[in-house]
Design an enzyme around this catalytic site. Structure first.
Site, PDB file in Angstrom:
ATOM      1  N   THR A  41      10.141 -10.770  -8.769  1.00 52.65           N
ATOM      2  CA  THR A  41      10.217 -10.696 -10.226  1.00 52.65           C
ATOM      3  C   THR A  41      11.591 -11.066 -10.776  1.00 52.65           C
ATOM      4  OG1 THR A  41      10.666  -8.341  -9.985  1.00 52.65           O
ATOM      5  CG2 THR A  41       8.418  -8.961 -10.475  1.00 52.65           C
ATOM      6  N   HIS A  46      18.226  -7.915  -4.401  1.00 51.17           N
ATOM      7  CA  HIS A  46      19.423  -7.111  -4.517  1.00 51.17           C
ATOM      8  C   HIS A  46      19.398  -6.072  -3.406  1.00 51.17           C
ATOM      9  CE1 HIS A  46      16.981  -4.004  -6.410  1.00 51.17           C
ATOM     10  NE2 HIS A  46      16.519  -4.918  -7.251  1.00 51.17           N
ATOM     11  N   HIS A  49      16.439  -3.896  -2.511  1.00 51.42           N
ATOM     12  CA  HIS A  49      15.312  -4.502  -1.802  1.00 51.42           C
ATOM     13  C   HIS A  49      15.497  -4.437  -0.298  1.00 51.42           C
ATOM     14  CE1 HIS A  49      14.717  -7.189  -5.526  1.00 51.42           C
ATOM     15  NE2 HIS A  49      13.552  -6.605  -5.358  1.00 51.42           N
ATOM     16  N   LYS A  83       8.248   2.935 -13.184  1.00 53.20           N
ATOM     17  CA  LYS A  83       8.839   2.231 -14.324  1.00 53.20           C
ATOM     18  C   LYS A  83       8.495   2.985 -15.605  1.00 53.20           C
ATOM     19  CE  LYS A  83       9.837  -1.690 -11.963  1.00 53.20           C
ATOM     20  NZ  LYS A  83       9.271  -1.219 -10.696  1.00 53.20           N
ATOM     21  N   ARG A  87       6.411  -4.015 -17.507  1.00 53.07           N
ATOM     22  CA  ARG A  87       7.194  -5.108 -16.995  1.00 53.07           C
ATOM     23  C   ARG A  87       6.952  -6.358 -17.824  1.00 53.07           C
ATOM     24  NH1 ARG A  87       7.291  -5.659 -10.550  1.00 53.07           N
ATOM     25  NH2 ARG A  87       9.169  -4.439 -10.356  1.00 53.07           N
ATOM     26  N   GLN A 172      -2.637  -4.271  -4.572  1.00 49.82           N
ATOM     27  CA  GLN A 172      -1.801  -4.006  -3.397  1.00 49.82           C
ATOM     28  C   GLN A 172      -2.648  -3.454  -2.256  1.00 49.82           C
ATOM     29  OE1 GLN A 172       2.061  -2.313  -4.114  1.00 49.82           O
ATOM     30  NE2 GLN A 172       2.204  -1.449  -2.067  1.00 49.82           N
ATOM     31  N   ASP A 193       8.659   4.819  -3.713  1.00 47.77           N
ATOM     32  CA  ASP A 193       7.887   4.635  -4.948  1.00 47.77           C
ATOM     33  C   ASP A 193       6.566   3.925  -4.665  1.00 47.77           C
ATOM     34  OD1 ASP A 193       9.277   2.343  -4.242  1.00 47.77           O
ATOM     35  OD2 ASP A 193       9.517   1.650  -6.294  1.00 47.77           O
ATOM     36  N   LYS A 228      21.378   5.409  -8.844  1.00 51.75           N
ATOM     37  CA  LYS A 228      20.699   4.464  -7.972  1.00 51.75           C
ATOM     38  C   LYS A 228      21.744   3.676  -7.209  1.00 51.75           C
ATOM     39  CE  LYS A 228      16.168   2.987  -9.417  1.00 51.75           C
ATOM     40  NZ  LYS A 228      15.481   2.218 -10.427  1.00 51.75           N
ATOM     41  N   LYS A 231      23.880  -0.119  -7.942  1.00 53.61           N
ATOM     42  CA  LYS A 231      24.021  -0.471  -9.353  1.00 53.61           C
ATOM     43  C   LYS A 231      25.494  -0.550  -9.694  1.00 53.61           C
ATOM     44  CE  LYS A 231      19.769  -0.591 -10.890  1.00 53.61           C
ATOM     45  NZ  LYS A 231      19.218  -1.869 -11.277  1.00 53.61           N
ATOM     46  N   THR A 232      25.880  -1.614 -10.338  1.00 48.44           N
ATOM     47  CA  THR A 232      27.252  -1.728 -10.798  1.00 48.44           C
ATOM     48  C   THR A 232      27.211  -1.789 -12.314  1.00 48.44           C
ATOM     49  OG1 THR A 232      27.253  -4.120 -10.871  1.00 48.44           O
ATOM     50  CG2 THR A 232      27.778  -3.113  -8.766  1.00 48.44           C
TER      51      THR A 232
END
Length: 409
Positions: A41, A46, A49, A83, A87, A172, A193, A228, A231-232
């Site tokens: 997506t 990142h 993943h 979420k 999305r 899925q 999740d 999380k 994350k920056t």
RNA sequence: GGGGAGAUUCCCGAGUGGUCAAAGGGGGCAGACUGUAAAUCUGUUGGCUUACGCCUUCGAAGGUUCAAAUCCUUCUCUCCCCA
């Protein structure tokens, strides 16, 4: 317990398993085939993943077969799990392009041999499904009552859940069924999740095929202050060097909290467990050194040892431990322009150390800006050729953000 | 279909005609302290500007007014209740 599972457990990968004993027994009997799916997506993977892919490397090395599934079909729908909002719908072209990039990034990290480790794309069996047939064959096995009770949907029942997303779980589950039928896949792994989706797939296979399959989830990695992981301020920690430079990537790991060092070494490197325990048990200077090791190791795995070395050299130069200043992130500066003089604020904005001139001004006013190690005193300061030192000017914002302006003729 | 509530600056959330670029909290950034950590304290946090100030912003578009985030109209979206 099975060796491969023991390794995962010792390294902190295992969050939940549908039947750890049963899975262990199965894996003891010989290589199994497992899969992990990921929806393309975004334009780059990142670090979030990557947890399953680290696990995959361990499992593959233990002799098991792996299918890396690209969710080219499911990405068209969007997984509502965890979420808060729907999305965004992305175009098919974009999804395919993302999937290609994901696979390219993974190719550096995993050894795709086409036999024991290979990829698949669920659009191959999802894209052309017949709606009526799908409902009759697959849909009838799903209880809406039960689906609504899943934790993953709880949040969305408050804020709203559209029908398209509600279908995600069926797709899925269907993936898992297809991979079971086509490749004898018996295990699905993923982030925690995904638990609901994984369990749903296992149940579908049991109903349709009467077969027993397994699911295993990994913790959603957070930092010890509850954020999380990965994350920056600028967003996620991407694998694409154009989106997150190897230097920034390195710095992220270099700056993790003390409490996270051991956990991250275990999950994001392949150093032996004993060595990790040794590295992480120290305090002060030792734990600080362990962070440097962590940063180098992870950067090497993602960007290669050359980039890891460069980032390390740059970091050392930036923080006064020798190193090689050449490797510090840089911009180039035209010599003629420099001769005329450049306003300090413009220079900082150009170097990416401030987003706007106002921000640059604030930085200077608060004493956070420095040039060649000297604090900038006035916001009207002009930088010209006299600041030139070995062909470059070192700009620093705060203690950690640094940029080298290289003078170009 | 009927009735009600709401949409505010990165996020949450105050604000009901001028003193509002908009309280407070979170987050971010910077300073002090340190170990390129954490915790703590301080400052700062729309843009342009040396500055006076100017410009843009309170779901969207119009309108009233000397003056609107605040009042009116229409529209879009979200939530709740009834059918």
């Amino acid at each position: 317990m099975n060796r491969a599972l023991e390794v995962l457990q010792a390294r902190g990968f295992i969050q939940q398993c549908t039947d750890l004993e049963g899975l262990s027994t199965l894996m003891d009997q010989g290589p199994i085939t497992l899969y992990e799916g990921c929806d393309p997506t975004g334009p780059s993977l990142h670090i979030g993943h990557m947890v399953p892919y680290f696990a995959i490397r361990h499992l593959h090395e233990s002799g098991h077969n792996v299918i890396v599934l690209m969710g080219g079909g499911t990405a068209r729908i969007g997984d509502p799990s965890g979420k808060t909002t729907m999305r965004q719908i992305i175009s098919y072209e974009e999804i395919d392009a993302n999937a290609a990039r994901f696979l390219k990034q993974l190719d550096r990290f995993l050894t795709f041999d086409g036999k024991t480790l290979y990829s698949a794309n669920n659009k191959d069996w999802l894209a052309n499904l017949n709606y009526i047939d799908f409902l009759r064959d697959i849909g009838r096995h799903f209880s809406v009552n039960r689906m609504l009770s899943f934790e993953a949907y709880k949040m969305r029942l408050e804020t709203g859940l559209s029908f398209i997303e509600f279908n995600y779980q069926l797709l899925q589950s269907y993936d898992y069924l297809q991979l079971y039928k086509r490749h004898g896949c018996r295990l699905q792994i993923g982030g925690d999740d995904q638990w609901g989706n994984i369990v749903a797939g296992i149940e579908l296979i049991r109903r349709v095929e009467g077969a027993e399959c397994f699911g295993l989830t990994f913790p959603l990695v957070t930092t010890s202050d509850g954020k999380k992981m990965g994350k920056t301020e600028k967003g996620a920690l991407f694998l694409d060097p154009g989106m997150t430079s190897p230097y920034d990537f390195f710095q992220y790991w270099r700056n993790v909290q003390d409490a996270d060092v051991e956990r991250f070494l275990l999950m994001f490197t392949f150093l032996p467990i004993e060595e990790i325990k040794e590295l992480a048990k120290g305090k002060d200077a030792q734990i600080n050194a362990a962070k440097e090791r962590l940063a180098w190791e992870v950067t090497a795995l993602i960007h290669g040892t050359d980039e890891a070395d460069k980032a390390l050299q740059a970091a050392k130069a930036a923080f006064g431990g020798g190193g090689d200043a050449e490797q510090i992130p840089s911009i180039s500066l035209d010599e003629d322009r420099l001769a005329k003089g450049i306003g300090i604020l413009d220079l900082f904005v150009e170097a990416g150390l401030a987003d706007t001139k106002s921000e640059a001004r604030r930085l200077v006013q608060q004493g956070g800006a420095s040039v060649n190690g000297m604090k900038v005193v006035g916001e009207n300061a002009i930088i010209d050729a006299t600041y030139h030192k070995d062909g470059a000017i070192m700009l620093k914002a705060g203690k950690k953000r640094i940029c080298r302006a290289v003078v170009k003729k």
